[in-house]
Design a protein around this motif. Structure first.
Motif, PDB file in Angstrom:
ATOM      1  N   UNK A 165       0.992  -1.227  -0.088  1.00 48.27           N
ATOM      2  CA  UNK A 165      -0.006   0.014   0.105  1.00 48.27           C
ATOM      3  C   UNK A 165       0.809   1.227  -0.049  1.00 48.27           C
ATOM      4  N   UNK A 166       0.498   2.270  -0.779  1.00 46.80           N
ATOM      5  CA  UNK A 166       1.389   3.519  -0.925  1.00 46.80           C
ATOM      6  C   UNK A 166       0.239   4.633  -1.178  1.00 46.80           C
ATOM      7  N   UNK A 167       0.543   5.687  -0.715  1.00 49.23           N
ATOM      8  CA  UNK A 167       1.661   6.231   0.284  1.00 49.23           C
ATOM      9  C   UNK A 167       1.445   5.685   1.642  1.00 49.23           C
ATOM     10  N   UNK A 168       2.146   5.386   2.168  1.00 45.24           N
ATOM     11  CA  UNK A 168       1.971   5.199   3.956  1.00 45.24           C
ATOM     12  C   UNK A 168       3.119   5.621   4.619  1.00 45.24           C
ATOM     13  N   UNK A 169       2.901   6.378   5.572  1.00 46.47           N
ATOM     14  CA  UNK A 169       1.362   6.887   6.172  1.00 46.47           C
ATOM     15  C   UNK A 169       0.726   7.845   4.974  1.00 46.47           C
ATOM     16  N   UNK A 170      -0.611   8.174   5.265  1.00 45.04           N
ATOM     17  CA  UNK A 170      -1.198   8.743   4.264  1.00 45.04           C
ATOM     18  C   UNK A 170      -2.397   9.274   5.033  1.00 45.04           C
ATOM     19  N   UNK A 171      -2.721  10.560   4.261  1.00 46.15           N
ATOM     20  CA  UNK A 171      -3.842  11.314   4.884  1.00 46.15           C
ATOM     21  C   UNK A 171      -5.300  10.971   4.423  1.00 46.15           C
ATOM     22  N   UNK A 172      -5.265   9.845   3.548  1.00 45.96           N
ATOM     23  CA  UNK A 172      -6.427   9.389   3.079  1.00 45.96           C
ATOM     24  C   UNK A 172      -6.249   8.519   1.580  1.00 45.96           C
ATOM     25  N   UNK A 173      -6.025   9.017   0.520  1.00 43.16           N
ATOM     26  CA  UNK A 173      -5.864   8.353  -0.544  1.00 43.16           C
ATOM     27  C   UNK A 173      -4.602   7.094  -0.436  1.00 43.16           C
ATOM     28  N   UNK A 174      -5.056   6.004  -1.058  1.00 42.33           N
ATOM     29  CA  UNK A 174      -4.266   4.774  -0.749  1.00 42.33           C
ATOM     30  C   UNK A 174      -4.352   4.110  -2.253  1.00 42.33           C
ATOM     31  N   UNK A 175      -3.096   3.499  -2.713  1.00 42.95           N
ATOM     32  CA  UNK A 175      -3.015   2.500  -3.758  1.00 42.95           C
ATOM     33  C   UNK A 175      -2.546   1.124  -3.163  1.00 42.95           C
ATOM     34  N   UNK A 176      -3.346  -0.015  -3.382  1.00 35.93           N
ATOM     35  CA  UNK A 176      -3.076  -1.037  -3.039  1.00 35.93           C
ATOM     36  C   UNK A 176      -2.778  -2.131  -4.217  1.00 35.93           C
ATOM     37  N   UNK A 177      -1.646  -3.043  -3.869  1.00 36.83           N
ATOM     38  CA  UNK A 177      -1.338  -3.878  -4.986  1.00 36.83           C
ATOM     39  C   UNK A 177      -0.949  -5.360  -4.378  1.00 36.83           C
ATOM     40  N   UNK A 178      -1.398  -6.276  -4.917  1.00 36.93           N
ATOM     41  CA  UNK A 178      -0.623  -7.473  -4.391  1.00 36.93           C
ATOM     42  C   UNK A 178      -0.616  -8.563  -5.542  1.00 36.93           C
ATOM     43  N   UNK A 179      -0.324  -9.712  -5.021  1.00 34.86           N
ATOM     44  CA  UNK A 179      -0.115 -10.779  -6.339  1.00 34.86           C
ATOM     45  C   UNK A 179      -0.801 -12.062  -5.934  1.00 34.86           C
ATOM     46  N   UNK A 180      -1.744 -11.874  -5.091  1.00 32.47           N
ATOM     47  CA  UNK A 180      -2.724 -13.058  -5.269  1.00 32.47           C
ATOM     48  C   UNK A 180      -3.692 -13.068  -6.580  1.00 32.47           C
ATOM     49  N   UNK A 230      -5.770  -1.373  -6.696  1.00 30.95           N
ATOM     50  CA  UNK A 230      -6.937  -0.696  -6.197  1.00 30.95           C
ATOM     51  C   UNK A 230      -6.790   0.199  -5.352  1.00 30.95           C
ATOM     52  N   UNK A 231      -7.775   1.506  -5.815  1.00 27.01           N
ATOM     53  CA  UNK A 231      -7.521   2.764  -5.227  1.00 27.01           C
ATOM     54  C   UNK A 231      -8.437   2.962  -4.003  1.00 27.01           C
ATOM     55  N   UNK A 232      -8.186   3.263  -3.027  1.00 30.29           N
ATOM     56  CA  UNK A 232      -9.038   3.476  -1.645  1.00 30.29           C
ATOM     57  C   UNK A 232      -8.807   4.877  -0.992  1.00 30.29           C
TER      58      UNK A 232
END
Length: 450
Positions: free
Chosen positions: A375-390, A420-422
């Protein structure tokens, strides 16, 4: 199977770092030290650290037995020494202190026949210039804090009075405003915002004074009896002025998080510590966005989540000192946590200047091998991008450290490599665990919402 218990156990594993005693969630970027500098007792060469921004570039400052060292922090996370300003007193120096204001760096020293020094930073990144070096207003002082809203500098523990106030209306021509004696005989350190000063008064506790009229200060409140009361050393105020966190400089004494919303009734909400050794001593600290960054002597850099101030949580650390801990006051001396890039500065009394970045993505190398979740950026003020290889993500949930689910998403249709954008901006500040699931596997990582 009790899934709530299993997930709580995972949270404990992720949050307490059972795999490493030396570091967790902190990346060492660079370290500077100069073995040619003279030492005092216990091999000590260095003291306070400070940071500032000039023309969009970040800089670091560290004091030593000989003077003031200034570095540019490069884009590739290294220190590049820009200048050295000799101290008016050199050699047997325990402490120098710094604060910047309007393109100038102000420095004091607590030993010898010293001075107030003002260093012009406007020639950076090439050099700096010492434009004031006088003992007319002060010879020695332990700390300096500048309230930029009123152009007043507060000198803690100067020779001759508990606290001295000088005007910086003309930044290179300081003038005396007042010597404050008040209810305390000594001020060791302080934090000031909008004329309200929180005085860390050593063995006399915490005092809050309004200096809107510096010739007629008004006492607003005090805290003179509290748990683990000792040598009230240093503290920092939250952005909303509701929480003050301070440390007593005593073996094994815990730090305090205080409700200061009513200065006539200051309340200790919680106490917290590194808990590494019964003799661990916190030194200096800064509070930013609910996170407390501490230079914790022999325990190095210690970082705590205080977004829930009644339940502090240690979330990251890096031990800068590997020597003999029988002397409680070696190791990390100063912390600076307000660089816009999020990089952290630590000064260690024997090993110099450190540049760190906190990374809460995973707790250890072992966990990184077990989980490909990013997940990035981390820490975050709100927006997150998530990526994994499942192979295929079938579900996602976000859980707080109490084990309570705060967000759940159906992610059917996401495959390996997809992003995935969160947005977690609506969640309270604090530390969270993100869990993603496939048909055959579950992966976890942590994110700090600040």
């Amino acid at each position: 199977m009790n899934t709530r218990f299993a997930f709580t156990a995972l949270l404990l594993l992720l949050s307490t770092g059972l795999f490493s005693q030396d570091s967790q969630n902190v990346i060492l970027l660079d370290n500077w030290q100069d073995d040619n500098l003279p030492t005092i007792s216990h091999g000590i060469r260095y003291n306070e650290v400070w940071g500032f921004v000039h023309d969009g570039l970040e800089y670091a400052v560290i004091g030593s037995t000989m003077g003031t060292h200034i570095f540019r922090i490069t884009d590739d996370d290294t220190f590049s020494e820009v200048a050295f300003v000799p101290g008016a007193f050199q050699g047997q120096v325990v402490h120098r202190d710094f604060h910047d204001y309007k393109g100038y760096l102000y420095g004091t020293c607590d030993q010898g026949t010293s001075t107030l020094q003002i260093i012009d930073l406007h020639l950076l990144p090439d050099t700096v210039e010492l434009v004031y070096n006088s003992n007319e207003l002060v010879t020695t002082a332990h700390n300096i804090f500048i309230d930029s809203t009123s152009a007043l500098a507060y000198l803690a523990g100067p020779s001759g009075s508990p606290l001295r106030i000088i005007s910086l209306e003309e930044p290179t021509q300081p003038t005396l405003v007042n010597n404050f004696f008040g209810p305390v005989s000594y001020v060791h350190d302080l934090y000031v915002r909008n004329d309200t000063a929180y005085l860390n008064a050593a063995n006399q506790g915490l005092w809050v004074v309004n200096f809107a009229d510096p010739l007629n200060p008004e006492l607003l409140g005090s805290l003179t009896t509290y748990p683990d009361q000792g040598y009230n050393h240093s503290g920092w105020l939250s952005e909303d002025s509701q929480l003050y966190v301070f440390a007593d400089e005593n073996d094994g004494f815990e730090m305090k998080a205080c409700d200061v919303s009513d200065l006539g009734n200051i309340e200790v909400l919680s106490t917290f510590a590194s808990n590494i050794s019964p003799n661990s001593v916190p030194h200096n600290l800064m509070l930013k966005d609910g996170i407390v960054y501490v230079s914790h002597y022999n325990d190095g850099l210690q970082i705590f989540d205080l977004n829930d101030p009644e339940n502090p949580e240690r979330i990251a650390w890096y031990d800068t000192f590997n020597g003999d801990i029988s002397y409680s006051f070696n190791g990390a001396w100063g912390i600076y946590a307000f660089l816009p890039s999020g990089r952290l500065l630590i000064s260690d009394r024997t090993s110099g200047l450190y540049l760190f970045r906190m990374d809460l993505t995973l707790s250890t190398a072992e966990l990184k091998r077990e989980s490909s979740l990013q997940v990035f950026p981390n820490p975050t003020s709100g927006p997150l991008t998530l990526r994994c290889d499942l192979a295929q993500i079938t579900g996602l949930r976000i859980v707080n450290l109490a084990g309570q689910e705060v967000r759940s998403l159906n992610t059917t249709g996401l495959w390996r490599g997809d992003e995935l954008l969160l947005d977690v901006g609506d969640l309270p500040r604090g530390l969270y665990v993100i869990e993603v699931r496939s048909e055959t596997e579950v992966q976890h990582t942590r994110v700090l919402r600040y």
